[in-house]
Design a protein around this motif. Sequence first.
Motif, PDB file in Angstrom:
ATOM      1  N   GLY A  38       0.795  -1.223   0.000  1.00  0.00           N
ATOM      2  CA  GLY A  38       0.000   0.000   0.000  1.00  0.00           C
ATOM      3  C   GLY A  38       0.819   1.261   0.000  1.00  0.00           C
ATOM      4  O   GLY A  38       0.263   2.364  -0.067  1.00  0.00           O
ATOM      5  N   ARG A  84      -4.365   3.681   1.473  1.00  0.00           N
ATOM      6  CA  ARG A  84      -4.531   3.002   0.189  1.00  0.00           C
ATOM      7  C   ARG A  84      -5.311   1.686   0.299  1.00  0.00           C
ATOM      8  O   ARG A  84      -4.828   0.619  -0.035  1.00  0.00           O
ATOM      9  CB  ARG A  84      -3.170   2.765  -0.471  1.00  0.00           C
ATOM     10  N   TYR A 120      -8.860  -3.059   5.914  1.00  0.00           N
ATOM     11  CA  TYR A 120      -7.475  -3.320   6.285  1.00  0.00           C
ATOM     12  C   TYR A 120      -7.364  -3.272   7.811  1.00  0.00           C
ATOM     13  O   TYR A 120      -8.247  -2.744   8.488  1.00  0.00           O
ATOM     14  CB  TYR A 120      -6.508  -2.323   5.641  1.00  0.00           C
TER      15      TYR A 120
END
Length: 345
Positions: A9, A99, A115
């Motif tokens: 990311g 991200r 995440y």
Amino acid sequence: MDDLTTHPGCTTAGLSTRTELDGTAASYTPAVIPGFACAAKDYGTPANEDTSKPIIILVHGNSSTPNNWETYAKDPAQTPMIAETLVADGYHVYASDARYDMVPTDTTNNPSKNYDHAWAVPIVQSLFESLFAMYPTRQFNIAAFSLGPTIVRDALRRMLNKGENPYARIHAIHLASGGHHGVSTYSTDCVSETDPKVPGMAGSASCQLGDRTNYVLTPFETPLNGPGGVDGIQDEVSWDTPCSDGNTAYGQTGVCGCNTVVYTTVVFADPANGPLLDEFVSETASRLHGANNMTVTQVQDGVCTNPSDMSTCTGYFFFPNFEHHFGSIRSAQGIAIAKAALETK
């Protein structure tokens, strides 16, 4: 995950064409920050900037982008949100970007590309370190939303453990809708604090934070909330709100650079009776000892003429699913509380 050179990311690729999960644009030109190769947004130096004011860093929530803090693209009135309000008031603002769109695609177990802290904390920690180095004489105020508050707390803890002294550079920390003591999704995502029901990061964030309804201190939150757990240690304030007394952090004294950090939390108010309204957390889950713990009761500011049609609304992402959760930062009340908390020096 500490090595950002291999972090999937940690990239600025594709930002010019990126979209939010609801299809609105999430594209921007990445900030240029020496030593930081990941994505972050720089809202620019205001023409009316007062350099005696702190620089403000915004940390978004799970499966999201800096858009959390910004005017909603479909809002016909283009109502200013926190980012625009701060910039208009002369503050230099940066926003982290973990991200989510770089999370491995898993439409079965993780369609929203959740995440966990292992993904986001190293990115946010590196952003803090890089901005502190870029502006060596400036103070900072930090705001975070949803999963962001525990990401921020862990990033700062890790910096302190490295021998850095981040709290000497921070005046105010504003934490909105944080899962410091559990989240509602634990019951569906987790068998136990260390055992997600679904693979990958889809469940691990919930399991790291514990059960909102029957909170048990988790391995991830032990170094944040103290080894004795909730109300189990005498100096709990030094874990919940490090350096709020200007002296102690995580049971250590003399680590604040004689600087007092002011903490604010905000969440949608729990009803006197009936089910909790915030879709993920609660007043108990988000409250921190030593903070000014506040609530909001608005889910919007009255401009939304047809809640079933987002094109008529000032903008809660994924409305009407998470409107109470986002009320802490996107309602008029939430914006006013953030403004008061962050516009201090």
